[in-house]
Design an enzyme around this catalytic site. Structure first.
Site, PDB file in Angstrom:
ATOM      1  N   LYS A   1      -5.691   4.232  -8.584  1.00 39.54           N
ATOM      2  CA  LYS A   1      -5.620   4.573  -7.162  1.00 39.54           C
ATOM      3  C   LYS A   1      -5.711   3.295  -6.349  1.00 39.54           C
ATOM      4  O   LYS A   1      -6.790   2.816  -5.992  1.00 39.54           O
ATOM      5  CB  LYS A   1      -6.763   5.525  -6.786  1.00 39.54           C
ATOM      6  CG  LYS A   1      -6.554   6.204  -5.426  1.00 39.54           C
ATOM      7  CD  LYS A   1      -5.361   7.124  -5.454  1.00 39.54           C
ATOM      8  CE  LYS A   1      -5.113   7.785  -4.112  1.00 39.54           C
ATOM      9  NZ  LYS A   1      -3.887   8.575  -4.088  1.00 39.54           N
TER      10      LYS A   1
ATOM     11  N   SER B   1       0.106  11.970  -3.904  1.00 39.38           N
ATOM     12  CA  SER B   1      -1.270  12.149  -3.437  1.00 39.38           C
ATOM     13  C   SER B   1      -1.371  13.435  -2.620  1.00 39.38           C
ATOM     14  O   SER B   1      -1.145  14.522  -3.146  1.00 39.38           O
ATOM     15  CB  SER B   1      -1.719  10.913  -2.658  1.00 39.38           C
ATOM     16  OG  SER B   1      -3.110  10.740  -2.765  1.00 39.38           O
TER      17      SER B   1
END
Length: 635
Positions: free
Chosen positions: A210, A416
């Site tokens: 991430k 996401s």
């Protein structure tokens, strides 16, 4: 003190009579004024409708010369677009993907359209998924027997993907076209923020891949970020080379070899990039715009009054003809399309961004509308706020519970939070080059005590508990507070992976293996069970209509659900699109000043990144940190 004058009964009668007459006079004048105003508006609307489009003759060339970025949805209102276009102001123009596809597919079957001319210099091409969808539409048009000619003064490699589908490609002798590969580079601010300014940025996340917030805490990309990015980018690039090779009947390996040997090749062409493009068989010849116009005039119907000397219709005028065929009173069952494009943020948001409340409201309208039988959610979003994403996901689940099938069509980017709002659909379609995944959560909290100390400002006070004021950004962040925030982020990640596991009918452990913030291409996502099948928007519409048992395509209508346009904006956009309206606006000082005041200004990347940092720390009532599901993963 003044004493009021008392009138007699006769005077009172005449004063009252005068007041009644005065009221009646004003009432009649108002009726006449508003009646004339209404008549004027109706006349202007009729004139605009009559003068807005010209008839299309046989042997006409359709000239597609798009200006601005390729988008799923306009980010400005209709009146503003019409005003600027009527005055010849193309700054801030946008091209809707749906319109471009509609025009290409309609021209394929239109006997009046002899050929299509692509002029792509001013197109700010989007991601690879939407480009491949347009390229496929051009290929279908060419396969129908229509000639397609592409011309450019200079083309980048994204524009070239579309041009490559043409029968012939011409480049200006002083122009150029180079294939260079895909790259993704960002600015990193740790040293500037922390060492120079004294701003301490605290990052809380789950998932080693991430990487969206890395620029605020690192000076360079992490090894994990580079590994993940190169993995999906290599897949997208190899597909791009394959698409070019197929369209131009070339060898993909030789295309790649030409890039590796670019310095030697350009030197051998004596620095002539245009000639090098011909040698590499990327274009068919070198011609000026005038020479291309003469060639098309010889092949088609010459027209001395036309801009390039041949009979033609522009993309905008052809689209206007198609729009006149739309029936607003169509009572056939509807397949609704809701566009979710841009960052996902809370509340009501304008087009071009996704609002937790505004987008959820559109989905709710589809659920409540008895004529809407099915829905396609078109997603082109890097994600954003977790709660706003969840608001939208809940509405998708509610639509399905109401018996209305939902299919997601992923555009260039559905990562996401963009994946969060997609996961509960009955089926997820993506292009092989869509960018998706990035299933992960993070939170950012910058604190400023060191920055304030540099200017002699300090924060001090008292609280009734040791956590009172603990989230004040002017104070150092306590380790215990960091523990609380990390717990919140961990919970958000469990929610994300748990919901994906339920929606995709897999275990949490299986989802975690392909999550942890890792970004995938559409092809890689399908291999890992995050996407169901490949296909564009039309494939998704056909699928959801079949799920709703709506029959053949002519038995239902497709309607985009968007915010209602005000009546005046509708009138003004129609008027400005007419020839008379355009003439008035071009010669109106008032209109020119208004247009100039509406010009949008693009922000540079650094300003955008810092604005994101600012939005990330805006307080949310009741929670210590705003949970974000965001991916900086576009091309």
């Amino acid at each position: 003190m003044n004493t009021p004058v008392r009138r007699g009964p006769i005077a009172e009668f005449f004063v009252g009579l005068w007041n009644v007459m005065n009221f009646t006079r004003r009432l009649i004048v108002n009726f006449i004024f508003f009646g004339l105003l209404l008549l004027f508006l109706l006349v202007m609307l009729a004139i605009a409708g009559a003068g807005g489009t010209k008839p299309i003759l046989d042997d006409t060339a359709l000239v597609i010369e798009p200006t601005g970025p390729l988008v799923e949805q306009y980010s400005s209102d209709a009146a503003e677009r019409a005003l600027k276009h009527a005055m010849g102001d193309r700054e801030g123009d946008e091209v809707q993907l749906r319109d471009l596809l509609r025009v290409l597919d309609a021209a394929k079957d239109d006997k009046r359209i002899e050929r299509v001319v692509l002029k792509l210099d001013r197109l700010q091409a989007g991601g690879m998924a939407s480009l491949r969808e347009v390229a496929a539409a051009i290929a279908r048009l060419k396969a129908s027997g229509k000639e397609v000619v592409a011309y450019g003064e200079a083309m980048d490699q994204k524009q070239y993907l579309l041009a490559a589908q043409a029968n012939e490609i011409y480049l200006d002798p002083m122009g150029g076209m180079l294939l260079e590969g895909l790259g993704r580079y960002r600015q990193y601010y740790r040293q500037g923020l922390q060492d120079k300014l004294g701003v301490d940025v605290h990052l809380f996340k789950v998932g080693e891949y991430k990487s969206a917030a890395e620029p605020y805490v690192l000076d360079a990309a992490s090894p994990q970020a580079k590994e993940a990015d190169l993995f999906w980018m290599s897949d997208v690039w190899q597909r791009y080379l394959g698409d070019l090779a197929k369209a131009r009947k070339l060898d993909a390996a030789k295309l790649a070899e030409g890039i590796d040997q670019l310095p030697a090749g350009i030197a051998a062409a004596q620095g002539d990039i245009a000639r090098y493009a011909v040698q590499q068989k990327l274009v068919d010849g070198l011609k000026t715009a005038e020479e291309v116009g003469d060639m098309l005039a010889e092949r088609g119907a010459a027209d001395s009054d036309a801009e390039d000397g041949y009979r033609q219709v522009s993309f905008e005028d052809y689209l206007a003809h198609l729009n006149t065929k739309l029936n607003p009173l169509d009572e056939r069952p509807k397949v609704a399309v809701v566009v979710a494009e841009g960052e996902i943020t809370g509340g009501e948001q304008p087009p071009g961004t996704v609002g937790g409340e505004s987008t959820a409201q559109l989905l709710r309208e589809a659920r409540d509308d008895e004529n809407v039988k099915a829905l396609v959610l078109r997603v082109d979003s890097p994600g954003g706020e977790v709660f706003a994403s969840e608001q939208i996901r809940r509405e998708i689940a509610a639509l399905k519970k109401a018996g209305k099938p939902v299919v997601v069509s992923m555009g260039d980017l559905a990562a996401s939070g963009g994946y969060w709002i997609s996961m509960n659909a009955d089926k997820i379609y993506a292009d092989e080059s869509t960018i998706t995944g990035s299933i992960g959560i993070f939170g950012l909290i910058p604190t400023f005590p060191r920055a304030l100390d540099k200017i002699g400002v300090h924060s001090d006070g008292v609280g009734t508990t040791r956590f009172a004021g603990a989230f004040d950004v002017t104070r150092p962040l306590q380790p215990e507070v960091g523990q609380v925030i990390q717990s919140v982020i961990d919970k958000g990640y469990r929610d994300f992976t748990g919901r994906v596991a339920t929606a995709r009918k897999r275990s949490v452990e299986q989802i975690d293996e392909v999550a942890r913030g890792r970004v995938w291409s559409g092809a890689q996502a399908k291999e890992r069970g995050l996407v169901d099948d490949f296909g564009g928007l039309q494939v998704a519409i056909d699928d959801v209509a079949q799920r709703a048992k709506l029959g053949k395509p002519d038995s239902y209508q497709v309607r985009y659900l968007e915010k209602d346009v005000a009546p005046f904006a509708q009138f003004f956009s129609h008027f400005a699109g007419s020839r008379m309206g355009a003439y008035w606006l071009q010669h109106s000082t008032f209109a020119q000043g208004l247009a100039q005041s509406l010009l949008p200004r693009a922000l540079p990347q650094t300003a955008q990144d810092l604005r994101f940092l600012q939005s990330a720390i805006e307080p949310t009532h009741g929670v210590p940190v705003k949970s974000l599901a965001y991916c900086f993963c576009g091309l």
